[in-house]
Design a protein around this motif. Structure first.
Motif, PDB file in Angstrom:
ATOM      1  N   PRO A  72       0.827  -1.219   0.000  1.00 22.66           N
ATOM      2  CA  PRO A  72       0.000   0.000   0.000  1.00 22.66           C
ATOM      3  C   PRO A  72       0.861   1.269   0.000  1.00 22.66           C
ATOM      4  CG  PRO A  72      -0.911  -1.617   1.502  1.00 22.66           C
ATOM      5  CD  PRO A  72       0.415  -2.168   1.043  1.00 22.66           C
ATOM      6  N   ALA A  73       2.037   1.218   0.653  1.00 24.16           N
ATOM      7  CA  ALA A  73       2.915   2.404   0.663  1.00 24.16           C
ATOM      8  C   ALA A  73       3.426   2.688  -0.755  1.00 24.16           C
ATOM      9  CB  ALA A  73       4.087   2.179   1.621  1.00 24.16           C
ATOM     10  N   THR A  74       3.781   1.631  -1.489  1.00 17.31           N
ATOM     11  CA  THR A  74       4.229   1.820  -2.869  1.00 17.31           C
ATOM     12  C   THR A  74       3.090   2.358  -3.721  1.00 17.31           C
ATOM     13  OG1 THR A  74       5.924   0.121  -2.724  1.00 17.31           O
ATOM     14  CG2 THR A  74       5.083   0.600  -4.921  1.00 17.31           C
ATOM     15  N   ARG A  75       1.890   1.855  -3.465  1.00 18.87           N
ATOM     16  CA  ARG A  75       0.731   2.366  -4.223  1.00 18.87           C
ATOM     17  C   ARG A  75       0.585   3.873  -3.998  1.00 18.87           C
ATOM     18  NH1 ARG A  75      -5.681   0.743  -4.473  1.00 18.87           N
ATOM     19  NH2 ARG A  75      -6.320   2.860  -4.924  1.00 18.87           N
ATOM     20  N   ARG A  76       0.757   4.302  -2.729  1.00 22.87           N
ATOM     21  CA  ARG A  76       0.621   5.740  -2.439  1.00 22.87           C
ATOM     22  C   ARG A  76       1.661   6.544  -3.212  1.00 22.87           C
ATOM     23  NH1 ARG A  76      -0.743   3.813   2.551  1.00 22.87           N
ATOM     24  NH2 ARG A  76       1.348   3.986   3.442  1.00 22.87           N
ATOM     25  N   PHE A  77       2.894   6.020  -3.283  1.00 21.27           N
ATOM     26  CA  PHE A  77       3.967   6.707  -4.035  1.00 21.27           C
ATOM     27  C   PHE A  77       3.564   6.812  -5.512  1.00 21.27           C
ATOM     28  CE2 PHE A  77       8.371   6.054  -6.063  1.00 21.27           C
ATOM     29  CZ  PHE A  77       8.632   7.405  -6.111  1.00 21.27           C
ATOM     30  N   LEU A 319      11.237  -1.926  -1.912  1.00 21.33           N
ATOM     31  CA  LEU A 319      12.379  -1.234  -1.295  1.00 21.33           C
ATOM     32  C   LEU A 319      13.027  -0.279  -2.296  1.00 21.33           C
ATOM     33  CD1 LEU A 319      14.073  -4.198   0.634  1.00 21.33           C
ATOM     34  CD2 LEU A 319      12.825  -2.296   1.649  1.00 21.33           C
ATOM     35  N   GLY A 320      13.198  -0.745  -3.532  1.00 20.06           N
ATOM     36  CA  GLY A 320      13.832   0.086  -4.566  1.00 20.06           C
ATOM     37  C   GLY A 320      13.018   1.345  -4.843  1.00 20.06           C
ATOM     38  N   LEU A 321      11.705   1.208  -4.868  1.00 25.49           N
ATOM     39  CA  LEU A 321      10.870   2.391  -5.122  1.00 25.49           C
ATOM     40  C   LEU A 321      10.920   3.354  -3.944  1.00 25.49           C
ATOM     41  CD1 LEU A 321       7.878   0.752  -7.022  1.00 25.49           C
ATOM     42  CD2 LEU A 321       9.523   2.400  -7.923  1.00 25.49           C
ATOM     43  N   ASP A 322      11.108   2.822  -2.753  1.00 23.44           N
ATOM     44  CA  ASP A 322      11.259   3.708  -1.600  1.00 23.44           C
ATOM     45  C   ASP A 322      12.595   4.455  -1.671  1.00 23.44           C
ATOM     46  OD1 ASP A 322       9.477   4.518   0.275  1.00 23.44           O
ATOM     47  OD2 ASP A 322      10.356   3.359   1.908  1.00 23.44           O
ATOM     48  N   GLU A 350      21.519   7.820   2.138  1.00 21.85           N
ATOM     49  CA  GLU A 350      21.998   6.483   2.532  1.00 21.85           C
ATOM     50  C   GLU A 350      21.538   6.148   3.947  1.00 21.85           C
ATOM     51  OE1 GLU A 350      26.177   4.998   1.641  1.00 21.85           O
ATOM     52  OE2 GLU A 350      26.243   5.128   3.828  1.00 21.85           O
ATOM     53  N   ARG A 351      21.678   7.106   4.853  1.00 20.42           N
ATOM     54  CA  ARG A 351      21.286   6.861   6.251  1.00 20.42           C
ATOM     55  C   ARG A 351      19.797   6.533   6.355  1.00 20.42           C
ATOM     56  NH1 ARG A 351      24.664  11.033   7.532  1.00 20.42           N
ATOM     57  NH2 ARG A 351      22.960  12.538   7.539  1.00 20.42           N
ATOM     58  N   ARG A 352      18.985   7.284   5.611  1.00 21.76           N
ATOM     59  CA  ARG A 352      17.525   7.075   5.714  1.00 21.76           C
ATOM     60  C   ARG A 352      17.092   5.729   5.159  1.00 21.76           C
ATOM     61  NH1 ARG A 352      13.900  12.054   3.892  1.00 21.76           N
ATOM     62  NH2 ARG A 352      12.276  10.493   3.679  1.00 21.76           N
ATOM     63  N   ARG A 353      17.804   5.212   4.160  1.00 23.76           N
ATOM     64  CA  ARG A 353      17.354   3.990   3.518  1.00 23.76           C
ATOM     65  C   ARG A 353      18.042   2.723   4.018  1.00 23.76           C
ATOM     66  NH1 ARG A 353      13.482   2.847   2.765  1.00 23.76           N
ATOM     67  NH2 ARG A 353      13.816   1.374   1.091  1.00 23.76           N
ATOM     68  N   LYS A 354      19.319   2.867   4.386  1.00 19.98           N
ATOM     69  CA  LYS A 354      20.113   1.672   4.641  1.00 19.98           C
ATOM     70  C   LYS A 354      19.538   0.815   5.766  1.00 19.98           C
ATOM     71  CE  LYS A 354      24.942   0.468   4.475  1.00 19.98           C
ATOM     72  NZ  LYS A 354      26.305   0.952   4.607  1.00 19.98           N
ATOM     73  N   GLU A 355      19.117   1.487   6.855  1.00 19.28           N
ATOM     74  CA  GLU A 355      18.648   0.726   7.997  1.00 19.28           C
ATOM     75  C   GLU A 355      17.367  -0.042   7.657  1.00 19.28           C
ATOM     76  OE1 GLU A 355      18.681   2.873  11.729  1.00 19.28           O
ATOM     77  OE2 GLU A 355      17.212   1.403  12.455  1.00 19.28           O
ATOM     78  N   GLN A 405       3.695  -0.551   6.182  1.00 18.62           N
ATOM     79  CA  GLN A 405       4.369   0.732   6.164  1.00 18.62           C
ATOM     80  C   GLN A 405       5.542   0.723   5.199  1.00 18.62           C
ATOM     81  OE1 GLN A 405       4.021   3.756   7.531  1.00 18.62           O
ATOM     82  NE2 GLN A 405       2.012   2.993   8.110  1.00 18.62           N
ATOM     83  N   ASN A 406       6.285  -0.383   5.241  1.00 18.75           N
ATOM     84  CA  ASN A 406       7.563  -0.391   4.552  1.00 18.75           C
ATOM     85  C   ASN A 406       7.545  -1.044   3.185  1.00 18.75           C
ATOM     86  OD1 ASN A 406       9.569   0.714   6.590  1.00 18.75           O
ATOM     87  ND2 ASN A 406       8.303  -0.694   7.767  1.00 18.75           N
ATOM     88  N   ALA A 407       6.765  -2.049   3.033  1.00 17.20           N
ATOM     89  CA  ALA A 407       6.797  -2.780   1.772  1.00 17.20           C
ATOM     90  C   ALA A 407       5.614  -3.725   1.739  1.00 17.20           C
ATOM     91  CB  ALA A 407       8.096  -3.561   1.673  1.00 17.20           C
ATOM     92  N   ALA A 408       5.509  -4.476   0.661  1.00 22.76           N
ATOM     93  CA  ALA A 408       4.416  -5.431   0.549  1.00 22.76           C
ATOM     94  C   ALA A 408       4.603  -6.524   1.573  1.00 22.76           C
ATOM     95  CB  ALA A 408       4.377  -6.053  -0.838  1.00 22.76           C
ATOM     96  N   PHE A 409       3.517  -7.181   1.961  1.00 25.19           N
ATOM     97  CA  PHE A 409       3.676  -8.247   2.919  1.00 25.19           C
ATOM     98  C   PHE A 409       3.573  -9.593   2.262  1.00 25.19           C
ATOM     99  CE2 PHE A 409       4.424  -9.805   6.826  1.00 25.19           C
ATOM    100  CZ  PHE A 409       3.632 -10.900   7.061  1.00 25.19           C
ATOM    101  N   GLY A 410       4.457 -10.455   2.625  1.00 19.67           N
ATOM    102  CA  GLY A 410       4.396 -11.826   2.135  1.00 19.67           C
ATOM    103  C   GLY A 410       4.997 -11.998   0.762  1.00 19.67           C
ATOM    104  N   PHE A 411       4.967 -13.173   0.288  1.00 19.55           N
ATOM    105  CA  PHE A 411       5.418 -13.599  -1.033  1.00 19.55           C
ATOM    106  C   PHE A 411       6.907 -13.486  -1.192  1.00 19.55           C
ATOM    107  CE2 PHE A 411       1.771 -10.556  -1.544  1.00 19.55           C
ATOM    108  CZ  PHE A 411       0.879 -11.406  -0.958  1.00 19.55           C
TER     109      PHE A 411
END
Ligand SMILES: Cc1cc2nc3c(=O)[nH]c(=O)nc-3n(C[C@H](O)[C@H](O)[C@H](O)COP(=O)(O)OP(=O)(O)OC[C@H]3O[C@@H](n4cnc5c(N)ncnc54)[C@H](O)[C@@H]3O)c2cc1C
Length: 411
Positions: A72-77, A319-322, A350-355, A405-411
């Protein structure tokens, strides 16, 4: 470990200039270019095949097999980029539930529902070409974005910017963004070291018609034959992602789609009835990659160029789209005194994404280790873990919330 020395540079004319050179017109590179284009920077997208594709396939065309589960977060983007509504809603699958199964008799079933977490859906299934087509069409309207046909072969970084070299072109930019996938030439040319390992498995993808309705439920089985997921597509169709261990993969590689359907029957038959193939089967060698640094002065990596994880959790593109969203946001919000290639600016990306990426990569590795091929001592632990997790709704909801929040769930 890759060579940390910059690769040889192919000398070409460097008369052309741009603010940002994006290497790679995959979904991440295109989305980054579109997100950044709003700010007015001049952007060159370098791609071996720069031609646009059609946005929406005809309704009668079969659904493509390269399908991503998007969060859903990617959809919002994608909504913010005005891409989502360009996609044909009739060709998007929705997962509101997910059922995960362990080995017969030893594990219990795990159930995730979107509604119990207050969400509309867990994931949306969208085809690769549909996304690429919609992004390219949108970029066609951005006067500050142009496509350069070619392949990046080298970089020359200096204090006043970076020259991106390729077959037949040279481009001077303030920032080069490597969105050129797992074998990133930008990463190599910038001397950014990476750690890579084979996951000892091959991913098989294909689409099947099903006898019984899927009710927007995604299924996943952790078995001795690897990790098998069937994701709901529109109508009575599902998309298969099967991560098969090498010995089995060698055998599956010679199997027809019909044989795949009968191999899946013991898993899916009870819930979905008979499976009939509606596509060919494609395969991907599964690799895992991480890099020490995502940025250098004048250079940043996004998407698979910076990180590749096991597809069992369907997180890679999310993750890549984020990465694309956050890098575009940071660059667009920089003050007038700050250059696009400034290291401090890039480090904040880098700091915002790496973790976030490391957390997801570690969780995915752990799932693969614990549930993917539990043997010996880990087997009872895996069974216990899944059964216990299913009885702990707060923890389960927390997991879903984090994933939504962060990415798709599952699969
Ligand atoms: C079986 C499987 C299933 C998956 N399922 C999911 C899922 O459900 N959800 C999800 O989120 N993720 C999923 N993933 C992960 C996802 O496929 C990747 O994370 C995503 O495609 C990475 O996108 P990218 O744009 O970074 O890289 P890529 O898609 O690899 O794009 C890179 C682009 O760069 C171009 N390029 C390469 N070299 C150069 C060069 N030298 N110069 C110029 N251009 C160059 C390439 O032609 C390509 O167009 C799955 C992966 C696998 C293997």
């Amino acid at each position: 470990m890759n060579d940390s020395q910059p690769s040889p540079i192919s000398r070409t004319l460097t008369s052309e200039t741009t603010d940002v050179a994006v290497a790679g017109a995959g979904i991440v590179g295109l989305a980054f270019a579109l997100a950044l284009s709003e700010g007015g920077s001049s952007i060159a997208v370098i791609a071996p095949h720069a031609k646009s594709k059609t946005v929406n396939a005809a309704a009668t065309e079969p659904l493509e097999t390269r399908v991503y589960a998007l969060s859903p977060a990617t959809r919002r983007f994608l909504e913010d980029l005005r891409i989502w509504h360009q996609l044909d809603a009739g060709r998007i699958g929705v997962a509101t539930d997910m059922r995960v199964f362990g080995r017969d008799g030893t594990w219990s079933e795990l159930h995730f529902g979107a509604y119990q977490s207050g969400a509309q859906a867990l994931a949306f299934m969208v085809g690769h070409n549909a996304l690429v087509g919609a992004l390219k069409s949108a970029l066609g309207f951005q006067k500050n974005v142009r496509f350069v046909r070619g392949t990046v072969t080298g970089l020359e970084v200096s204090t006043d910017g970076v020259v991106v070299h390729g077959d037949g072109f040279g481009l001077k930019a303030k920032l080069a963004v490597g969105a050129d996938g797992i074998d990133s030439a930008v990463r190599e040319a910038a001397g950014i070291t990476s750690k890579e390992k084979s996951l000892g498995a091959t991913g098989f993808v294909a689409n099947f018609a099903i006898e019984l309705p899927h009710h927007d439920c995604a299924y996943q089985w952790f078995s001795d034959e690897g990790i098998i997921a069937l994701l709901p597509l529109p109508g009575r169709r599902v998309s298969l992602v099967w991560s098969a261990p090498e010995a089995l993969a060698a055998d599956l590689a010679n199997r027809s789609p019909v044989e795949f359907a009968s191999r899946l029957a013991p898993y899916a038959g009870k819930a979905l009835g008979t499976l009939s193939p509606v596509s060919e089967v494609s395969s991907f060698a599964l690799r895992r990659l991480s890099v020490g640094h995502w940025v250098k002065p004048g250079v940043a990596l996004v998407g698979d160029a910076a990180h590749v994880i096991h597809p069992l959790a369907g997180q890679g593109l999310n993750l890549g789209l984020d990465d694309a969203r956050v890098l575009a946001e940071i660059l667009s919000a920089r003050g007038p005194q700050r250059s696009l290639g400034e290291l401090r600016l890039l480090r904040s990306f880098e700091r915002r994404r790496k973790e976030a990426v490391m957390t997801m990569a570690t969780a995915t590795d752990a799932l693969n280790l614990l549930f993917g091929r539990p043997s010996g001592m880990l087997a009872p632990l895996a069974g216990l873990g899944m059964a216990a997790l299913n009885r702990m709704p707060p923890l389960k909801n927390q997991l879903i919330g984090h994933a939504l929040q962060n990415a798709a769930f599952g699969f």
